[in-house]
Design an enzyme around this catalytic site. Structure first.
Site, PDB file in Angstrom:
ATOM      1  N   HIS A   7      98.883  -0.177 -36.226  1.00 41.24           N
ATOM      2  CA  HIS A   7      97.940  -0.555 -37.235  1.00 41.24           C
ATOM      3  C   HIS A   7      96.784   0.425 -37.646  1.00 41.24           C
ATOM      4  O   HIS A   7      96.481   1.437 -36.989  1.00 41.24           O
ATOM      5  CB  HIS A   7      97.134  -1.846 -36.773  1.00 41.24           C
ATOM      6  N   GLU A  43      88.877 -10.770 -37.219  1.00 40.89           N
ATOM      7  CA  GLU A  43      89.704  -9.913 -37.686  1.00 40.89           C
ATOM      8  C   GLU A  43      90.792 -10.505 -38.494  1.00 40.89           C
ATOM      9  O   GLU A  43      91.078 -11.722 -38.213  1.00 40.89           O
ATOM     10  CB  GLU A  43      90.389  -8.779 -36.666  1.00 40.89           C
ATOM     11  N   GLN A  60      94.657  -3.818 -40.218  1.00 43.60           N
ATOM     12  CA  GLN A  60      93.694  -4.633 -39.584  1.00 43.60           C
ATOM     13  C   GLN A  60      92.108  -4.682 -40.077  1.00 43.60           C
ATOM     14  O   GLN A  60      91.807  -3.633 -40.011  1.00 43.60           O
ATOM     15  CB  GLN A  60      93.775  -4.165 -38.224  1.00 43.60           C
ATOM     16  N   HIS A  84      89.697   3.144 -37.240  1.00 38.25           N
ATOM     17  CA  HIS A  84      90.580   3.900 -36.325  1.00 38.25           C
ATOM     18  C   HIS A  84      92.079   3.567 -36.934  1.00 38.25           C
ATOM     19  O   HIS A  84      92.385   2.903 -37.844  1.00 38.25           O
ATOM     20  CB  HIS A  84      90.285   3.108 -35.173  1.00 38.25           C
ATOM     21  N   GLU A 134      93.602   4.253 -30.868  1.00 37.53           N
ATOM     22  CA  GLU A 134      93.914   3.175 -30.168  1.00 37.53           C
ATOM     23  C   GLU A 134      95.371   3.243 -29.695  1.00 37.53           C
ATOM     24  O   GLU A 134      96.293   3.808 -30.396  1.00 37.53           O
ATOM     25  CB  GLU A 134      93.547   1.820 -30.929  1.00 37.53           C
TER      26      GLU A 134
HETATM   27  C1  MC0 Z   1      81.608   6.028 -33.378  1.00 33.53           C
HETATM   28  N1  MC0 Z   1      82.154   7.454 -33.892  1.00 33.53           N
HETATM   29  C2  MC0 Z   1      83.301   7.428 -34.451  1.00 33.53           C
HETATM   30  C3  MC0 Z   1      83.588   6.262 -34.729  1.00 33.53           C
HETATM   31  N2  MC0 Z   1      82.516   5.352 -34.010  1.00 33.53           N
HETATM   32  N3  MC0 Z   1      83.668   8.468 -35.122  1.00 33.53           N
HETATM   33  C4  MC0 Z   1      84.979   8.039 -35.681  1.00 33.53           C
HETATM   34  N4  MC0 Z   1      85.542   6.803 -35.926  1.00 33.53           N
HETATM   35  C5  MC0 Z   1      84.805   5.980 -35.267  1.00 33.53           C
HETATM   36  N5  MC0 Z   1      85.261   4.704 -35.426  1.00 33.53           N
HETATM   37  C6  MC0 Z   1      81.119   8.614 -33.463  1.00 33.53           C
HETATM   38  C7  MC0 Z   1      79.913   8.395 -34.172  1.00 33.53           C
HETATM   39  O1  MC0 Z   1      79.632   9.191 -35.554  1.00 33.53           O
HETATM   40  C8  MC0 Z   1      78.954   9.469 -33.253  1.00 33.53           C
HETATM   41  O2  MC0 Z   1      79.038  10.562 -33.573  1.00 33.53           O
HETATM   42  C9  MC0 Z   1      79.680   9.268 -31.807  1.00 33.53           C
HETATM   43  O3  MC0 Z   1      81.047   8.844 -32.232  1.00 33.53           O
HETATM   44  C10 MC0 Z   1      79.087   8.254 -30.975  1.00 33.53           C
HETATM   45  O4  MC0 Z   1      79.039   7.205 -31.709  1.00 33.53           O
HETATM   46  P1  MC0 Z   1      77.813   6.090 -31.457  1.00 33.53           P
HETATM   47  O5  MC0 Z   1      77.809   5.453 -32.870  1.00 33.53           O
HETATM   48  O6  MC0 Z   1      76.717   6.632 -30.684  1.00 33.53           O
HETATM   49  O7  MC0 Z   1      78.588   4.931 -30.453  1.00 33.53           O
HETATM   50  P2  MC0 Z   1      78.847   5.031 -29.303  1.00 33.53           P
HETATM   51  O8  MC0 Z   1      78.842   6.184 -28.429  1.00 33.53           O
HETATM   52  O9  MC0 Z   1      77.989   3.918 -28.634  1.00 33.53           O
HETATM   53  O10 MC0 Z   1      80.308   4.523 -29.280  1.00 33.53           O
HETATM   54  C11 MC0 Z   1      81.317   5.007 -29.680  1.00 33.53           C
HETATM   55  C12 MC0 Z   1      82.931   4.561 -29.284  1.00 33.53           C
HETATM   56  C13 MC0 Z   1      82.613   3.190 -29.455  1.00 33.53           C
HETATM   57  C14 MC0 Z   1      83.787   5.275 -29.934  1.00 33.53           C
HETATM   58  C15 MC0 Z   1      82.501   4.955 -27.848  1.00 33.53           C
HETATM   59  O11 MC0 Z   1      82.668   2.697 -30.813  1.00 33.53           O
HETATM   60  C16 MC0 Z   1      84.038   2.239 -28.847  1.00 33.53           C
HETATM   61  O12 MC0 Z   1      83.691   2.147 -27.596  1.00 33.53           O
HETATM   62  N6  MC0 Z   1      84.849   2.052 -29.615  1.00 33.53           N
HETATM   63  C17 MC0 Z   1      86.015   1.540 -29.090  1.00 33.53           C
HETATM   64  C18 MC0 Z   1      86.343   0.019 -29.473  1.00 33.53           C
HETATM   65  C19 MC0 Z   1      86.262  -0.520 -30.726  1.00 33.53           C
HETATM   66  O13 MC0 Z   1      85.874   0.401 -31.573  1.00 33.53           O
HETATM   67  N7  MC0 Z   1      86.365  -1.750 -31.010  1.00 33.53           N
HETATM   68  C20 MC0 Z   1      86.364  -2.315 -32.395  1.00 33.53           C
HETATM   69  C21 MC0 Z   1      87.747  -2.477 -32.940  1.00 33.53           C
HETATM   70  P3  MC0 Z   1      77.938  11.795 -33.687  1.00 33.53           P
HETATM   71  O14 MC0 Z   1      78.388  13.236 -34.337  1.00 33.53           O
HETATM   72  O15 MC0 Z   1      76.881  11.055 -34.764  1.00 33.53           O
HETATM   73  O16 MC0 Z   1      77.311  11.737 -32.534  1.00 33.53           O
HETATM   74  S1  MC0 Z   1      88.485  -3.910 -32.054  1.00 33.53           S
HETATM   75  C22 MC0 Z   1      90.060  -3.596 -32.305  1.00 33.53           C
HETATM   76  O17 MC0 Z   1      90.474  -2.791 -32.975  1.00 33.53           O
HETATM   77  C23 MC0 Z   1      90.881  -4.669 -31.282  1.00 33.53           C
HETATM   78  C24 MC0 Z   1      90.498  -6.114 -31.550  1.00 33.53           C
HETATM   79  C25 MC0 Z   1      92.521  -4.694 -31.742  1.00 33.53           C
HETATM   80  O18 MC0 Z   1      93.002  -3.528 -32.370  1.00 33.53           O
HETATM   81  O19 MC0 Z   1      93.068  -5.393 -31.360  1.00 33.53           O
END
Ligand code: MC0
Length: 146
Positions: A7, A43, A60, A84, A134
């Protein structure tokens, strides 16, 4: 082995309005909706096509249920858009371990529950040329359609 695009995750402010855009503009219908408390999202999965390995590809649509969730934080910073991409694999554990071994940060020690009882993990966007990536293993058996 990663075998397909499972997705593309799209962050939106208003899930119902965004679902309606995709229905009215492209004719895509919602296959499944759920709230994932752990991930902080509401979602909707829109099925695009079946694939040759028995999986499928989806859009998604993701609306945050908390401002401090990953999608909530991302929306506040970037506005709506592609959040993503997700690659499908029969073995998320094995692929995550292999990718970790190449020096890419895998965000979870063990895969967590994703949409439709899939098992998911994420790779850090900073290690993937700016793309939050992912890995997904679909639940076995027929997909829950509701
Ligand atoms: C954050 N950053 C990204 C981003 N999210 N870059 C590209 N794409 C994204 N989606 C970048 C920010 O711009 C920042 O860059 C740096 O990463 C740190 O971001 P932050 O805003 O300070 O946030 P953190 O460090 O607290 O978390 C970022 C992190 C988090 C990727 C670790 O978003 C995470 O754990 N994501 C995985 C879970 C997730 O996204 N869940 C939602 C979908 P700069 O340069 O400004 O430092 S759930 C889903 O999809 C499920 C339901 C499913 O598929 O079944």
């Amino acid at each position: 082995m990663l075998t397909r695009i499972d997705h593309i995750g799209i962050a939106c402010f208003d899930l119902d309005r965004t679902v309606e855009f995709y229905r009215a503009t492209y004719g895509f219908e919602v296959l499944h909706t759920e709230v994932n408390e752990e991930q902080g999202v509401r979602e909707a999965m829109l099925k695009i096509n079946e694939t040759s390995d028995g999986g499928a590809s989806y859009l998604q649509l993701l609306e945050p249920i908390r401002e401090d969730s990953p999608v909530g934080k991302w929306l506040a910073k970037n506005g709506e858009g592609v959040h993503h991409i997700a690659f499908g694999t029969a073995d998320v554990d094995g692929d995550a371990a292999a990718i970790r071994g190449k020096g890419v940060r895998v965000l979870y020690d063990e895969p967590r529950r994703g949409s439709m009882d899939s098992r998911i993990t994420f790779l850090h966007p900073k290690d993937c040329h700016g793309v939050l990536t992912e890995l997904v293993t679909s639940a076995p058996g027929p997909r829950a359609e509701h």
